[in-house]
Scaffold this active site. Structure first.
Site, short mmCIF file in Angstrom:
data_model
loop_
_atom_site.label_atom_id
_atom_site.label_comp_id
_atom_site.label_asym_id
_atom_site.label_seq_id
_atom_site.Cartn_x
_atom_site.Cartn_y
_atom_site.Cartn_z
N CYS A 125 -24.82 -17.79 37.94
CA CYS A 125 -25.96 -17.86 37.03
C CYS A 125 -25.91 -19.15 36.21
CB CYS A 125 -25.95 -16.65 36.10
SG CYS A 125 -27.26 -16.67 34.88
N SER A 136 -35.96 -4.40 -17.65
CA SER A 136 -35.98 -5.30 -16.50
C SER A 136 -36.13 -6.73 -17.03
CB SER A 136 -37.12 -4.94 -15.56
OG SER A 136 -38.33 -4.97 -16.26
N ARG A 139 -31.02 3.32 -12.61
CA ARG A 139 -31.97 2.86 -13.62
C ARG A 139 -33.19 3.77 -13.69
NH1 ARG A 139 -36.19 -0.88 -13.29
NH2 ARG A 139 -36.66 -1.83 -15.30
N LYS A 160 -35.97 -17.28 -9.36
CA LYS A 160 -35.70 -16.85 -7.98
C LYS A 160 -35.51 -18.00 -6.99
CE LYS A 160 -36.84 -12.22 -8.25
NZ LYS A 160 -37.57 -11.23 -7.50
N GLU A 195 -26.14 -16.83 -14.89
CA GLU A 195 -25.45 -15.92 -13.97
C GLU A 195 -26.19 -15.83 -12.66
OE1 GLU A 195 -25.61 -12.17 -15.98
OE2 GLU A 195 -24.62 -12.98 -17.75
N TYR A 229 -20.57 -5.55 -9.88
CA TYR A 229 -20.41 -6.61 -10.87
C TYR A 229 -21.08 -6.18 -12.17
CZ TYR A 229 -18.60 -10.44 -7.99
OH TYR A 229 -17.81 -11.25 -7.23
N CYS A 250 -32.04 -11.02 36.53
CA CYS A 250 -31.76 -12.04 35.51
C CYS A 250 -32.86 -13.10 35.53
CB CYS A 250 -30.40 -12.67 35.79
SG CYS A 250 -30.07 -14.12 34.76
N LYS A 256 -28.19 -13.62 -9.84
CA LYS A 256 -28.98 -12.39 -9.81
C LYS A 256 -28.60 -11.64 -8.54
CE LYS A 256 -33.51 -10.50 -10.73
NZ LYS A 256 -33.49 -9.45 -9.73
N ASP A 297 0.82 -1.21 0.00
CA ASP A 297 0.00 0.00 0.00
C ASP A 297 0.86 1.27 0.00
OD1 ASP A 297 -1.89 -1.88 0.23
OD2 ASP A 297 -2.70 -1.22 2.16
N CYS A 311 -31.17 -16.49 37.01
CA CYS A 311 -30.64 -16.66 38.37
C CYS A 311 -31.13 -15.60 39.35
CB CYS A 311 -29.13 -16.69 38.35
SG CYS A 311 -28.37 -15.09 38.04
N GLU A 346 3.70 1.80 -1.29
CA GLU A 346 4.26 2.10 -2.62
C GLU A 346 3.18 2.74 -3.49
OE1 GLU A 346 7.09 2.21 -3.73
OE2 GLU A 346 6.88 2.17 -5.91
N TYR A 347 1.96 2.24 -3.39
CA TYR A 347 0.86 2.83 -4.13
C TYR A 347 0.69 4.29 -3.71
CZ TYR A 347 -3.77 3.53 -6.11
OH TYR A 347 -4.84 4.02 -6.84
N ASP A 348 0.70 4.52 -2.40
CA ASP A 348 0.54 5.87 -1.88
C ASP A 348 1.64 6.80 -2.39
OD1 ASP A 348 -1.58 4.86 -0.53
OD2 ASP A 348 -0.56 4.74 1.42
N CYS A 393 -26.37 -9.75 33.09
CA CYS A 393 -26.61 -10.36 34.39
C CYS A 393 -25.32 -10.26 35.20
CB CYS A 393 -26.99 -11.82 34.20
SG CYS A 393 -26.80 -12.81 35.69
N GLU A 417 -24.48 -4.25 -11.40
CA GLU A 417 -25.12 -4.10 -10.11
C GLU A 417 -24.13 -3.56 -9.08
OE1 GLU A 417 -28.26 -5.01 -10.37
OE2 GLU A 417 -29.03 -5.64 -8.41
N ASP A 461 -28.28 -8.92 -5.66
CA ASP A 461 -29.33 -8.15 -5.00
C ASP A 461 -28.80 -6.79 -4.58
OD1 ASP A 461 -31.85 -7.72 -4.13
OD2 ASP A 461 -31.76 -9.08 -2.42
S1 IVH Z 1 -29.59 -8.34 -16.95
C1 IVH Z 1 -32.01 -7.17 -20.27
N1 IVH Z 1 -28.21 -9.73 -15.19
O1 IVH Z 1 -32.15 -7.53 -11.92
C2 IVH Z 1 -31.69 -7.65 -18.92
N2 IVH Z 1 -29.78 -8.16 -14.37
O2 IVH Z 1 -34.96 -6.72 -13.67
C3 IVH Z 1 -31.19 -6.56 -18.08
N3 IVH Z 1 -29.86 -8.00 -11.93
O3 IVH Z 1 -32.55 -4.42 -11.45
C4 IVH Z 1 -30.69 -7.00 -16.77
N4 IVH Z 1 -28.31 -9.50 -11.52
O4 IVH Z 1 -30.07 -4.80 -11.80
C5 IVH Z 1 -29.15 -8.79 -15.35
N5 IVH Z 1 -26.89 -11.01 -13.77
C6 IVH Z 1 -27.83 -10.07 -13.94
C7 IVH Z 1 -28.46 -9.42 -12.86
C8 IVH Z 1 -29.44 -8.46 -13.12
C9 IVH Z 1 -29.15 -8.63 -10.98
C10 IVH Z 1 -30.92 -6.99 -11.63
C11 IVH Z 1 -30.84 -5.76 -12.44
C12 IVH Z 1 -32.28 -5.27 -12.51
C13 IVH Z 1 -33.04 -6.53 -12.34
C14 IVH Z 1 -33.64 -6.93 -13.65
#
Ligand code: IVH
Length: 683
Positions: free
Chosen positions: A438, A83, A143, A320, A120, A229, A414, A122, A34, A417, A36-38, A432, A179, A124
């Site tokens: 106890c 979506s 979005r 899901k 892939e 990601y 408590c 999904k 670190d 006891c 060296e980076y600094d 306690c 995401e 969150d």
């Molecule tokens: S693709 C055309 N890939 O899920 C498809 N979305 O409704 C566009 N999400 O809020 C999205 N992981 O942010 C895609 N591996 C993934 C995802 C992903 C999470 C979320 C995305 C969006 C919702 C899609």
């Protein structure tokens, strides 16, 4: 320095810093310390400060914290942010239905070959569009409604994983979508800090991430542990998109963006189901939340043929997993007494299926948090269970109560006891004051003492300890050795003669131990396994440790004032000394003077650092790590000049290259075994 030289040095520094930031944030494999980076960073800052004309938007120095905003500027997306349709059937049928639909819509014959899908996770978190122009990050937007989002560039620039300049390419326009999320460990740490201060906690990592991205004060956003990601594209101009989605993600990764490697290209419904099940099994162990998996038709040509329905592509679907948050009824609030006496309010819930298991107890953490969330008995509450973290009540569902319910109060005595309940100065927690008087604390102390990493008494679990303590058979730790025989144990509920005999043998066997294990087993506050080992190594003998002053304790590796005080306070209590003496009278012993040698083996790797890479023929990574640590060595995650050896197995990657580059000695598994065997010829 001449102007040209300065300018080229600035360019060189920017490239170097971007390279090292990628190694550090994205690959988790830093090549330089670190400091060296600094140093490089400071050099660039100095050049730019003296010659502002050399400054550019992609300079790593510009990952600085901007001004507090009044609001966010709307951004119209060049390509709408779509979506994904969610497959309603959460069983394997969901994957089959998607595959069938795709095949039908493409007009494929029954016997046509299987379709290839990119599968892939999904994630969150929340969707973000990153716009790079000529290779430089110029804008980041949420979005929003899919057509128009908000400009959150300032906050996104503080995420170290997101490059300010693409690696290797600089097309006129390249929009990368993905995401922003928060890892569970960062989320837990953040909440723990809030809890200690009695402040508001976040409900889940997604909300915490979304809150951070939409922070008007970028200084606050910068403190939140955010990750990213990439999973797709927005507008592109002058960029050759590969022919498949999976190859597109590879190309995005090559540009320096993080792409999750938990992905696969699979064939047909069978492949989708296999991926779905494998990720479901891996879900709890992932460092971040996912709410399902996503399947995408891999070939972009087929994607185009399939097209869209309104806002959703026909070529992708979300499949899901069981939700990690559910609503249920809070039936009762119970108080649990921990090993150190801490009182934790525990919610007794109407059983509910959450995050893949049925939950009927969840923590409410402490009185302050419970009050802030405003939960009362009878309320509908939200329960969260994610990964291996204990389930918790995160809040109540707003709504009127049918009847008046008094607010919850901590008991003055408590519940186990009857000792007074106290709150330590400056602490949120109630505790306690009964100590080992106890029964709850005694039970926990016994369980801890018997634990696998402590005295390792097999068969001494919850159920038996409850009976031993409740039946008055065991009051103190030495009673384990002095008061129990096979006949007494066999008389316990659901205890066969054979198990009783085994337990007696297990208790007897535990007498022969190591000083480190014994110290850990005593359950001294703040003395975990590692500290116990350090103490044993440092003092060698128990008498020396018992009589050590706080100053002497502070000389031990990693022992600070809190730990030192706690050890001193423990041995200052005559009753604790008496317990220790009684245990020794009962026959607990260890190789005296050899305390440093946990399990009494030699430690040929003391002070040495090793790095593991690739797959070893006979040992898993954990096994190799355990063996190295048992021999006193350390296992590091990346290779540096301080590395003594790199142990390389099959398919070793960049760490092996790095070892060669730095001239670090490389071993195979046999070489490692030789080292562990003690043939240590100083490195
Ligand atoms: S693709 C055309 N890939 O899920 C498809 N979305 O409704 C566009 N999400 O809020 C999205 N992981 O942010 C895609 N591996 C993934 C995802 C992903 C999470 C979320 C995305 C969006 C919702 C899609």
């Amino acid at each position: 320095m001449h102007h040209e030289d300065r300018s080229s040095r600035a360019t060189e520094l920017r490239a170097l810093l971007n390279h090292h930031a990628h190694r550090y944030y994205v690959l988790d494999e830093p090549e330089i310390p670190d400091a060296e980076y600094d140093r490089l960073f400071a050099e660039l800052q100095a050049i730019e400060a003296a010659h502002p004309e050399l400054l550019s938007a992609d300079s790593p120095t510009q990952r600085v914290i901007g001004k507090v905003l009044d609001g966010f500027t709307p951004v119209r997306h060049a390509v709408p942010m779509l979506s994904i349709r969610t497959e309603t059937d959460t069983t394997a049928g969901g994957a089959r239905a998607f595959d069938e639909r795709v095949r039908r819509e493409l007009g494929l014959a029954e016997d046509a070959p299987a379709i290839e899908y990119a599968a892939e996770l999904k994630f969150d978190g929340l969707a973000i569009n990153l716009r790079y122009e000529d290779g430089v990050l110029v804008q980041a937007a949420t979005r929003g409604d899919g057509e128009t989002g908000e400009d959150v560039t300032q906050n996104i620039r503080t995420i170290g994983q997101i490059p300010l300049r693409l690696q290797g390419v600089a097309p006129p326009v390249l929009e990368i979508r993905g995401e922003v999320y928060m890892r569970r460990d960062g989320f837990e740490r953040m909440n723990e800090r809030q809890r200690e201060r009695g402040e508001k906690t976040f409900v889940n990592p997604r909300n915490a991430a979304a809150g951070a991205v939409r922070q008007l004060d970028p200084a606050i956003a910068a403190q939140r542990p955010l990750s990213f990601y990439a999973y797709g594209l927005g507008e592109t101009r002058g960029w050759d998109q590969p022919a498949t989605h999976s190859a597109t993600l590879d190309a995005i990764a090559a540009c320096g963006l993080p792409v999750c490697d938990r992905r696969a290209v699979v064939a047909g419904a069978g492949g989708l189901i296999e991926f779905h099940d494998a990720m479901a099994a891996a879900r709890d162990a992932l460092p971040f939340d996912i709410d399902g998996v996503v399947y995408k038709v891999d070939a972009t040509l087929l994607q185009r043929r399939l097209g869209f329905v309104t806002r959703e592509p026909r070529w992708a679907v979300a499949h899901k997993y069981p939700a990690q948050e559910q609503v249920t009824t809070l039936n009762e609030i119970e108080i649990q007494v921990g090993r150190t006496g801490k009182l934790t309010p525990v919610a007794k819930l109407e059983p509910v299926f959450v995050g893949g298991t049925t939950v009927s107890n969840a923590t409410l953490h402490n009185l302050f948090e419970l009050r802030r969330k405003g939960v009362r008995v009878g309320d509908r509450v939200i329960v969260r269970r994610a990964g291996d973290v204990i389930p918790e009540v995160v809040g109540r569902v707003p709504g009127a109560r049918a009847a008046y319910v008094p607010n919850f109060r901590m008991p003055a005595a408590c519940p186990v006891c009857g000792s007074a309940v106290l709150r330590e100065r400056g602490s949120i927690a109630h505790a306690c004051s009964g100590g080992l008087y106890c029964a709850a604390q005694r039970k926990q102390a016994l369980l801890h003492y018997a634990g696998r990493r402590a005295m390792d008494i097999e068969g001494l679990g919850d159920r038996i300890v409850d009976q031993l303590v409740d039946g008055g058979l065991v009051r103190t730790l030495p009673d384990l050795y002095d008061k129990l025989d096979a006949a007494t144990l066999a008389a316990l509920d659901r205890m066969a003669d054979k198990s009783a005999a085994n337990l007696v043998a297990g208790i007897a066997a535990s007498k022969s131990t190591t000083l480190a294990r014994f110290l850990y087993a005593l359950g001294i506050r703040h003395v975990g396994e590692a500290t116990a080992r350090d103490l044993a190594r440092h003092f060698g003998r128990l008498d020396a440790l018992q009589d050590a002053s706080v100053e002497q304790l502070l000389e031990v590796n990693d022992v600070g004032p809190v730990v030192a005080q706690s050890i001193r306070a423990f041995f200052d209590q005559p009753h604790n000394r008496e317990v220790v003496a009684a245990l020794r009278r009962s026959g607990v012993h260890w190789p005296e003077g050899q305390g440093a040698l946990d399990d009494a083996g030699p430690r040929p790797l003391l002070g040495r650092t090793l790095v593991l890479t690739g797959t070893l023929p006979h040992w898993s990574r954990d096994e190799a790590k355990a063996a190295i640590e048992a021999a006193g060595g350390k296992v590091a995650g990346s290779v540096s000049r301080k590395t003594n050896w790199v142990v390389a197995g099959a398919e070793a990657g960049s760490k092996l290259d790095k070892a060669r580059e730095l001239g670090v000695e490389i071993l195979d598994e046999a070489g490692l075994r030789a080292l562990l065997g003690g043939t240590d010829d100083a490195a």
